[in-house]
Design a protein around this motif. Structure first.
Motif, PDB file in Angstrom:
ATOM      1  N   LEU A 104       0.813  -1.224   0.000  1.00  0.00           N
ATOM      2  CA  LEU A 104       0.000   0.000   0.000  1.00  0.00           C
ATOM      3  C   LEU A 104       0.842   1.267   0.000  1.00  0.00           C
ATOM      4  N   LYS A 105       1.942   1.249   0.732  1.00  0.00           N
ATOM      5  CA  LYS A 105       2.802   2.432   0.781  1.00  0.00           C
ATOM      6  C   LYS A 105       3.385   2.725  -0.608  1.00  0.00           C
ATOM      7  N   ASP A 108       0.679   4.121  -2.803  1.00  0.00           N
ATOM      8  CA  ASP A 108       0.435   5.512  -2.446  1.00  0.00           C
ATOM      9  C   ASP A 108       1.489   6.413  -3.091  1.00  0.00           C
ATOM     10  N   THR A 109       2.733   5.994  -3.065  1.00  0.00           N
ATOM     11  CA  THR A 109       3.813   6.760  -3.694  1.00  0.00           C
ATOM     12  C   THR A 109       3.571   6.891  -5.195  1.00  0.00           C
ATOM     13  N   MET A 111       0.689   6.764  -6.728  1.00  0.00           N
ATOM     14  CA  MET A 111      -0.456   7.657  -6.917  1.00  0.00           C
ATOM     15  C   MET A 111      -0.029   9.121  -6.813  1.00  0.00           C
ATOM     16  N   LYS A 112       0.836   9.424  -5.860  1.00  0.00           N
ATOM     17  CA  LYS A 112       1.329  10.799  -5.717  1.00  0.00           C
ATOM     18  C   LYS A 112       2.126  11.220  -6.946  1.00  0.00           C
TER      19      LYS A 112
END
Length: 122
Positions: A104-105, A108-109, A111-112
Motif C-alpha cells: 500500500l505504501k 500511495d507513492t 499515486m502521488k
C-alpha cells in the motif's frame, strides 16, 4: 530497438556502469568467470548491433555505450508490457498488486507521482 541476449545484457550492464572500459575490465567485473575471448566476441556483437562503440589505442580497444541505459530500459519495458500484459501498464500494476509485489505504501507513492504528472501537464 534490438533485443539483447542474457549474456549481451550482462556485459552491457557493466559497460553502462563503467562508461568506458577494456575487455579485461569487463572480465574482472563479471560475477561468474567467462573467458576473455568469449567476452570479446560478445562485445563485438554489441558493437554490430549498435549498442557499443570503441576507440582504438593500437591493438587495445576502449569500449563505451552508444545506447543510454535509460533508453534501453524504456524500450525493453514497453516490449515486455506488450508481450505479457496486452500493452496495458494497468494490467502490469494489477498483476504486481495481486502477487503482493507492491504494498500500500508503494501504491500511495505511485499515486502521488501520477498526481504530480497530471498537474504538470495542465
Amino acid at each position: 530497438m534490438k533485443s539483447l541476449t542474457k549474456a549481451e545484457e550482462q556485459i552491457m550492464q557493466i559497460i553502462w556502469q563503467k562508461e568506458r572500459c577494456l575487455v579485461r575490465d569487463i572480465v574482472e567485473a563479471l560475477e561468474t568467470p567467462i573467458p576473455q575471448t568469449t567476452v570479446s566476441s560478445v562485445v563485438r556483437i554489441l558493437e554490430r548491433k549498435g549498442f557499443v562503440g570503441h576507440k582504438a589505442y593500437g591493438k587495445t580497444y576502449e569500449y563505451f555505450p552508444l545506447v543510454a541505459k535509460h533508453d534501453f530500459t524504456k524500450s525493453s519495458i514497453k516490449a515486455w508490457i506488450n508481450n505479457y500484459f496486452d500493452g496495458s501498464p494497468k494490467h502490469l500494476v494489477s498483476f504486481l498488486v495481486s502477487e503482493n509485489e507492491l504494498n500500500l505504501k508503494e501504491l500511495d507513492t505511485l499515486m502521488k507521482q501520477l498526481e504530480t504528472l497530471k498537474k504538470d501537464k495542465k
